[in-house]
Design an enzyme around this catalytic site. Structure first.
Site, PDB file in Angstrom:
ATOM      1  N   LYS A 144      -0.964  -7.924   1.026  1.00  0.00           N
ATOM      2  CA  LYS A 144      -2.656  -8.842   0.527  1.00  0.00           C
ATOM      3  C   LYS A 144      -2.256  -8.995  -0.565  1.00  0.00           C
ATOM      4  O   LYS A 144      -3.239 -10.109  -0.932  1.00  0.00           O
ATOM      5  CB  LYS A 144      -3.417  -7.510   1.072  1.00  0.00           C
ATOM      6  CG  LYS A 144      -3.671  -7.789   2.834  1.00  0.00           C
ATOM      7  CD  LYS A 144      -4.760  -6.619   3.033  1.00  0.00           C
ATOM      8  CE  LYS A 144      -4.621  -7.156   4.484  1.00  0.00           C
ATOM      9  NZ  LYS A 144      -5.630  -5.826   4.943  1.00  0.00           N
ATOM     10  N   SER A 153     -10.132  -4.614   8.122  1.00  0.00           N
ATOM     11  CA  SER A 153     -10.305  -4.684   6.764  1.00  0.00           C
ATOM     12  C   SER A 153     -11.225  -6.122   6.143  1.00  0.00           C
ATOM     13  O   SER A 153     -11.174  -5.693   5.045  1.00  0.00           O
ATOM     14  CB  SER A 153      -8.766  -4.497   6.442  1.00  0.00           C
ATOM     15  OG  SER A 153      -7.950  -6.035   6.588  1.00  0.00           O
TER      16      SER A 153
END
Length: 334
Positions: free
Chosen positions: A277, A232
């Protein structure tokens, strides 16, 4: 007496017996324009680079495994962690070491894809390598992983799509020629007989290899992060590479964070753990978060106050959004 024994047993079970869950929460963040342990996160050797400003911060998710019942309850009650069945992250019979190896490979692939996407955006050439050869396939008798493909079936190969195009209209049993290069050896030409394609939707003959684009440049791009896994971080790596190789600061002092898997063509795909996140990014001081379009709804539901979500679909769209932010223009939002 019996109740006291019960309490003791329950306490021992709660403290020491592991539960089949993992705890997921915000992980550490890293500025891809900065340093970690004294070394630049992105190192470019053999090519001119330019000063940068601000931050392009990649985000991660922490995963706590082998937790006790009391530990799981404590993490869940903190409000910063969620519990998920362990089998969602660890396949049955898969060891922690195997999971780590898979994560490291995904991370390395994300670095390579980010490098290719960034350098293609900047106009640098790419080469086509054999990423994988299917055991027992026609290609297995001629090629190895890492070989460079130069020509297939009489057609020059400049990008991976050219390999599939070169096989268009071929059939099983047909012989095709290949020109390839192994390491620094001189190019060689050989031939193979195509097999039947195992994919019933594909009619062309089957060589049994997976081509992949890789940068073809006389300089090195290296990512110096350790103990980070998964794919990611690709978007933030690609942005940092572009920023270092072009004059002018991309973010002009802004604290930008983000996430997103990237392929070698620069397309940005969705990732997991976005709700954690965005929290980690804001706690690290970010005011802007580059968000893959498919993750927008989840990110918007979890984003803390003071964090602007910018929707991105590709490296190009992320670069345009950063230019617009710097110019005070509107950007696509979640």
């Amino acid at each position: 007496m019996a109740s006291g024994v019960f309490v003791l047993v329950f306490g021992l079970i709660g403290a020491f017996v592991r539960v089949p869950y993992v705890a997921i929460g915000p992980g550490p963040t890293y500025d891809t324009l900065g340093n970690v342990d004294g070394a630049p996160v992105i190192q470019i050797n053999g090519q001119q680079t330019y000063p940068t400003a601000g931050e392009l911060r990649m985000t991660t998710v922490s995963l706590n495994d082998q937790i006790s019942l009391f530990g799981a309850l404590g993490l869940w009650a903190s409000g910063r962690y969620a519990l998920a069945p362990r089998e969602e992250y660890f396949k049955p019979g898969e060891s922690d070491e195997q999971v780590q190896q898979e994560n490291v490979k995904e991370f390395q692939d994300s670095q390579s894809n980010a490098e290719v996407a960034a350098l293609k955006h900047l106009g640098y050439p790419v080469k086509v390598l054999v990423q994988e050869v299917v055991s027992g396939s026609p290609a297995d008798r001629l090629l190895s992983a890492g070989d460079r493909l130069l020509m297939v079936n009489g057609k020059s190969i400049a990008q991976e799509e050219d390999v599939r195009a070169a096989l268009a209209g071929t059939r099983a049993g047909q012989t095709v020629s290949l020109t390839f290069q192994h390491g620094n050896d001189a190019p060689r030409t050989g031939s193979l007989t195509l097999a039947a394609n195992p994919d019933p939707k594909q009619e062309q003959g089957f060589m049994g290899l997976q081509p992949i684009d890789r940068a073809d440049v006389p300089f090195d791009v290296k990512v110096s992060l350790q103990k980070v896994g998964g794919p990611s971080a690709g978007l933030m790596f690609a942005l940092a590479i572009v920023d270092r190789l072009t004059p002018g600061a991309m973010v002009s002092g802004e604290h930008v964070a983000g996430t997103g898997e990237i392929d070698e063509k620069g397309n940005v795909g969705p990732i997991g753990g976005i709700s954690f996140k965005v929290i980690g990014a804001r706690e690290a001081g970010a005011t802007v978060f580059l968000t893959p379009a498919p993750n927008c709804a989840e990110a918007a539901a979890a984003a803390p106050s003071g964090l602007k979500l910018v929707k991105v679909t590709s490296l190009d769209s992320a670069l345009t959004a950063l230019e617009d932010l710097k110019a005070g223009k509107a950007t696509p939002s979640c």
